[in-house]
Design a protein around this motif. Structure first.
Motif, short mmCIF file in Angstrom:
data_model
loop_
_atom_site.label_atom_id
_atom_site.label_comp_id
_atom_site.label_asym_id
_atom_site.label_seq_id
_atom_site.Cartn_x
_atom_site.Cartn_y
_atom_site.Cartn_z
N GLN A 89 -0.53 -3.80 0.17
CA GLN A 89 -1.16 -4.09 1.60
C GLN A 89 -1.58 -2.65 2.06
O GLN A 89 -2.88 -2.66 2.54
CB GLN A 89 -0.08 -4.47 2.74
CG GLN A 89 -0.57 -4.56 4.17
CD GLN A 89 -1.30 -5.52 4.29
OE1 GLN A 89 -1.31 -6.74 3.75
NE2 GLN A 89 -2.25 -5.53 5.43
N GLN A 90 -1.30 -1.64 1.89
CA GLN A 90 -1.77 -0.31 2.71
C GLN A 90 -2.61 0.59 1.85
O GLN A 90 -3.33 1.31 2.22
CB GLN A 90 -0.55 0.39 3.04
CG GLN A 90 -0.82 1.43 3.96
CD GLN A 90 0.29 2.13 4.85
OE1 GLN A 90 1.43 1.96 4.06
NE2 GLN A 90 -0.01 2.50 6.02
N ASP A 136 -6.88 -1.44 -3.35
CA ASP A 136 -7.93 -2.39 -3.33
C ASP A 136 -8.96 -2.40 -4.43
O ASP A 136 -9.68 -1.63 -4.66
CB ASP A 136 -9.08 -2.05 -2.21
CG ASP A 136 -10.15 -2.82 -1.91
OD1 ASP A 136 -10.19 -4.17 -2.45
OD2 ASP A 136 -11.01 -2.60 -1.45
N MET A 157 -12.04 -1.04 5.95
CA MET A 157 -10.50 -1.08 5.55
C MET A 157 -9.55 -0.60 6.30
O MET A 157 -8.60 -1.38 6.22
CB MET A 157 -10.69 -0.71 3.88
CG MET A 157 -11.45 -1.29 3.14
SD MET A 157 -11.06 -2.99 2.63
CE MET A 157 -9.33 -2.79 1.94
N ARG A 176 -9.12 -3.52 8.65
CA ARG A 176 -8.85 -4.86 8.30
C ARG A 176 -7.34 -4.76 7.70
O ARG A 176 -6.51 -5.73 7.80
CB ARG A 176 -9.57 -5.17 6.95
CG ARG A 176 -9.13 -6.44 6.38
CD ARG A 176 -9.94 -6.86 5.11
NE ARG A 176 -11.46 -6.60 5.50
CZ ARG A 176 -12.30 -6.54 4.33
NH1 ARG A 176 -12.02 -6.18 3.37
NH2 ARG A 176 -13.53 -6.35 4.70
N GLN A 177 -6.88 -3.51 7.25
CA GLN A 177 -5.38 -3.53 6.86
C GLN A 177 -4.32 -3.08 7.93
O GLN A 177 -3.26 -2.75 7.70
CB GLN A 177 -5.50 -2.52 5.60
CG GLN A 177 -6.21 -2.60 4.55
CD GLN A 177 -5.92 -3.97 3.75
OE1 GLN A 177 -6.30 -4.94 4.23
NE2 GLN A 177 -4.84 -4.24 2.98
N ASN A 187 -5.15 8.02 4.86
CA ASN A 187 -4.75 6.64 3.92
C ASN A 187 -5.59 6.90 2.84
O ASN A 187 -6.89 7.39 2.80
CB ASN A 187 -4.73 5.42 4.69
CG ASN A 187 -4.16 4.45 4.02
OD1 ASN A 187 -3.08 4.36 3.87
ND2 ASN A 187 -5.05 3.54 3.41
N PHE A 228 -6.81 4.60 -0.51
CA PHE A 228 -7.12 3.20 -0.96
C PHE A 228 -7.01 3.49 -2.74
O PHE A 228 -7.91 4.09 -2.97
CB PHE A 228 -8.24 2.46 -0.77
CG PHE A 228 -7.78 1.94 0.72
CD1 PHE A 228 -7.07 0.73 1.08
CD2 PHE A 228 -8.62 2.46 1.80
CE1 PHE A 228 -6.81 0.40 2.30
CE2 PHE A 228 -8.52 2.14 3.14
CZ PHE A 228 -7.59 1.08 3.45
#
Length: 145
Positions: free
Chosen positions: A37-38, A41, A55, A58-59, A70, A72
């Motif tokens: 989830q975090q 992608d 993103m 969205r997350q 963060n 991805f």
């Protein structure tokens, strides 16, 4: 009659074993869900300003406050699971269940924080990441850096 009873027991045993096989992946998937989830992608290559800001929103990392940083990961689940097969290394929390691998990523660093308008900078690259793994078989459960 004895043959029918034996076949019935074998069928029951087979169905039980198949059932156990289906339970384990869903348990692993449950453990993997927060990481996915975090931080995962696999559908995009990332890197752009639009990607980072979209993103993060969205997350859910901009709801109550803007998350400072963060990453991805742009790899499929198989490539991420393979990291768990590398030798154990020490995690930041001192545990020995971390593993290191090279993957494609987009790092997002907060640059502006307005009440509901978080803005991020960063770039896409390939680099070393550290992931904590748990379970048997081991699955990724935490992004450590």
């Amino acid at each position: 009659m004895a043959l029918q009873k034996t076949l019935s027991l074998l069928l029951l045993l087979l169905l039980t074993l198949l059932g156990l096989g289906f339970v384990q992946p869903s348990y692993g998937q449950f453990m993997y869900q927060p990481l996915q989830q975090q931080h995962v992608d696999s559908t995009q290559r990332g890197g752009t300003s639009l990607y980072r800001n979209t993103m993060m929103q969205r997350q859910g990392m901009t709801r109550l406050r803007c998350k400072q940083f963060n990453t991805f990961i742009h790899e499929n689940i198989g490539a991420i699971n393979n990291i768990c097969r590398t030798p154990n290394i020490q995690c930041r929390n001192g545990k020995e269940n971390c593993h290191e691998g090279v993957v494609r990523v987009t790092d997002c660093r907060l640059t502006a924080s307005f009440p509901v308008n978080c803005r991020y900078e960063g770039r896409g690259s390939s680099r070393h990441v550290v992931i904590a793994c748990e379970g048997n078989p081991q699955v990724p459960v935490h992004f450590d850096g």
